[in-house]
Design a protein around this motif. Sequence first.
Motif, PDB file in Angstrom:
ATOM      1  N   UNK A  50      29.176  65.173 132.908  1.00 45.79           N
ATOM      2  CA  UNK A  50      28.469  64.961 134.456  1.00 45.79           C
ATOM      3  C   UNK A  50      27.723  65.787 134.781  1.00 45.79           C
ATOM      4  N   UNK A  51      26.697  65.695 135.651  1.00 51.94           N
ATOM      5  CA  UNK A  51      25.764  66.645 136.013  1.00 51.94           C
ATOM      6  C   UNK A  51      25.896  66.490 137.823  1.00 51.94           C
ATOM      7  N   UNK A  52      26.057  67.421 138.409  1.00 51.98           N
ATOM      8  CA  UNK A  52      26.269  67.236 139.770  1.00 51.98           C
ATOM      9  C   UNK A  52      27.362  66.325 140.363  1.00 51.98           C
ATOM     10  N   UNK A  53      28.411  66.179 139.539  1.00 50.11           N
ATOM     11  CA  UNK A  53      29.333  65.340 140.201  1.00 50.11           C
ATOM     12  C   UNK A  53      29.211  63.824 139.841  1.00 50.11           C
ATOM     13  N   UNK A  54      28.000  63.492 138.767  1.00 47.84           N
ATOM     14  CA  UNK A  54      27.700  62.115 138.641  1.00 47.84           C
ATOM     15  C   UNK A  54      27.565  61.881 137.041  1.00 47.84           C
ATOM     16  N   UNK A  55      27.707  61.008 136.589  1.00 43.61           N
ATOM     17  CA  UNK A  55      27.316  60.733 135.118  1.00 43.61           C
ATOM     18  C   UNK A  55      26.077  60.949 134.664  1.00 43.61           C
ATOM     19  N   UNK A  56      25.847  61.746 133.694  1.00 47.76           N
ATOM     20  CA  UNK A  56      24.255  62.223 133.456  1.00 47.76           C
ATOM     21  C   UNK A  56      23.371  61.464 133.244  1.00 47.76           C
ATOM     22  N   UNK A  57      23.788  59.847 133.113  1.00 46.25           N
ATOM     23  CA  UNK A  57      22.737  58.971 132.832  1.00 46.25           C
ATOM     24  C   UNK A  57      22.750  58.111 134.192  1.00 46.25           C
ATOM     25  N   UNK A  58      23.204  58.632 135.264  1.00 47.92           N
ATOM     26  CA  UNK A  58      23.152  57.902 136.421  1.00 47.92           C
ATOM     27  C   UNK A  58      22.016  58.740 137.063  1.00 47.92           C
ATOM     28  N   UNK A  59      20.736  57.811 137.075  1.00 49.43           N
ATOM     29  CA  UNK A  59      19.527  58.473 137.603  1.00 49.43           C
ATOM     30  C   UNK A  59      18.942  57.411 138.556  1.00 49.43           C
ATOM     31  N   UNK A  60      18.689  57.863 139.757  1.00 54.87           N
ATOM     32  CA  UNK A  60      17.922  57.254 140.681  1.00 54.87           C
ATOM     33  C   UNK A  60      18.639  55.807 141.120  1.00 54.87           C
ATOM     34  N   UNK A  61      20.037  55.900 141.162  1.00 55.11           N
ATOM     35  CA  UNK A  61      20.930  54.859 141.479  1.00 55.11           C
ATOM     36  C   UNK A  61      21.072  54.013 140.387  1.00 55.11           C
ATOM     37  N   UNK A  62      20.424  54.106 139.133  1.00 59.59           N
ATOM     38  CA  UNK A  62      20.892  53.248 138.074  1.00 59.59           C
ATOM     39  C   UNK A  62      21.234  54.045 136.801  1.00 59.59           C
ATOM     40  N   UNK A  63      21.839  53.115 135.947  1.00 60.34           N
ATOM     41  CA  UNK A  63      22.192  53.695 134.445  1.00 60.34           C
ATOM     42  C   UNK A  63      21.144  53.818 133.651  1.00 60.34           C
ATOM     43  N   UNK A  64      20.592  54.581 133.163  1.00 62.67           N
ATOM     44  CA  UNK A  64      19.413  54.627 132.337  1.00 62.67           C
ATOM     45  C   UNK A  64      19.624  54.179 130.860  1.00 62.67           C
ATOM     46  N   UNK A  65      21.020  53.746 130.570  1.00 58.50           N
ATOM     47  CA  UNK A  65      21.507  53.585 129.060  1.00 58.50           C
ATOM     48  C   UNK A  65      22.072  52.112 129.501  1.00 58.50           C
ATOM     49  N   UNK A  66      21.738  51.392 130.380  1.00 57.79           N
ATOM     50  CA  UNK A  66      22.396  50.305 130.746  1.00 57.79           C
ATOM     51  C   UNK A  66      22.633  49.236 129.652  1.00 57.79           C
ATOM     52  N   UNK A  67      21.757  48.951 128.962  1.00 61.69           N
ATOM     53  CA  UNK A  67      22.095  48.091 127.765  1.00 61.69           C
ATOM     54  C   UNK A  67      23.085  48.495 126.776  1.00 61.69           C
ATOM     55  N   UNK A  68      23.107  49.900 126.613  1.00 58.18           N
ATOM     56  CA  UNK A  68      23.901  50.458 125.478  1.00 58.18           C
ATOM     57  C   UNK A  68      24.982  51.249 126.180  1.00 58.18           C
ATOM     58  N   UNK A  69      25.451  50.905 127.561  1.00 57.45           N
ATOM     59  CA  UNK A  69      26.546  51.854 128.115  1.00 57.45           C
ATOM     60  C   UNK A  69      27.741  51.859 127.196  1.00 57.45           C
ATOM     61  N   UNK A  70      28.672  52.758 127.284  1.00 58.85           N
ATOM     62  CA  UNK A  70      29.906  52.653 126.721  1.00 58.85           C
ATOM     63  C   UNK A  70      30.545  51.480 126.922  1.00 58.85           C
ATOM     64  N   UNK A  71      31.740  51.221 126.098  1.00 60.82           N
ATOM     65  CA  UNK A  71      32.530  50.287 126.248  1.00 60.82           C
ATOM     66  C   UNK A  71      33.243  50.329 127.621  1.00 60.82           C
ATOM     67  N   UNK A  72      33.684  51.453 128.025  1.00 54.61           N
ATOM     68  CA  UNK A  72      34.498  51.611 129.289  1.00 54.61           C
ATOM     69  C   UNK A  72      33.667  51.197 130.504  1.00 54.61           C
ATOM     70  N   UNK A  73      32.282  51.322 130.444  1.00 51.66           N
ATOM     71  CA  UNK A  73      31.676  51.192 131.617  1.00 51.66           C
ATOM     72  C   UNK A  73      31.400  49.568 131.465  1.00 51.66           C
ATOM     73  N   UNK A  74      31.360  48.739 130.474  1.00 52.71           N
ATOM     74  CA  UNK A  74      31.129  47.503 130.333  1.00 52.71           C
ATOM     75  C   UNK A  74      32.062  46.556 130.957  1.00 52.71           C
ATOM     76  N   UNK A  75      33.443  47.304 130.783  1.00 49.47           N
ATOM     77  CA  UNK A  75      34.691  46.428 131.033  1.00 49.47           C
ATOM     78  C   UNK A  75      35.241  46.875 132.564  1.00 49.47           C
TER      79      UNK A  75
END
Length: 130
Positions: A50-75
């Motif tokens: 996490x960076x500044x309290x948010x997932x490091x891939x959460x940028x500008x209100x979106x997931x930067x790795x959405x198509x390849x996000x982890x299993x946990x996030x997919x579910x």
Amino acid sequence: MSFCIQNKCAHCCIEADVPLLNEDIDRITAMGYYDVYFVVNHSGLRIMRKLEGKCIFFQNGECEIYERRPFRCRHYPMTFDGDKNCAAIQESCRFKNLYEVTMSGNQAMIDYIVQLRHEFELRTSHKEQK
Ligand code: SF4
Ligand code: SF4
């Protein structure tokens, strides 16, 4: 479309700790990210940084790795109830009343927990150096 996007909610990208399977890490490193950038070792469990309290891939209100996000996030908002030994809907989800755990979802979550524990045991028993 994912349940979270459908409900225009990214609460868990800010609040949740996301455990990572080896295959999650492999999928993300294949995009060009170094594992030291996003993986934190938490007493043998590997979780998303996490960076500044948010997932490091959460940028500008979106997931930067959405198509390849982890299993946990997919579910999201499915989680695992260790007492009942089955999938459950996470209590903190703002839209939990709109979601139902399916049989296939339950099995996927059980398989995920088994895999996560297996990888954790390998790592903590020093059979794996990764
Ligand atoms: S990987 Fe993406 S979906 Fe998962 S918590 Fe981070 S920003 Fe959210
Ligand atoms: S699981 Fe629920 S609280 Fe979390 S991001 Fe999805 S809709 Fe929001």
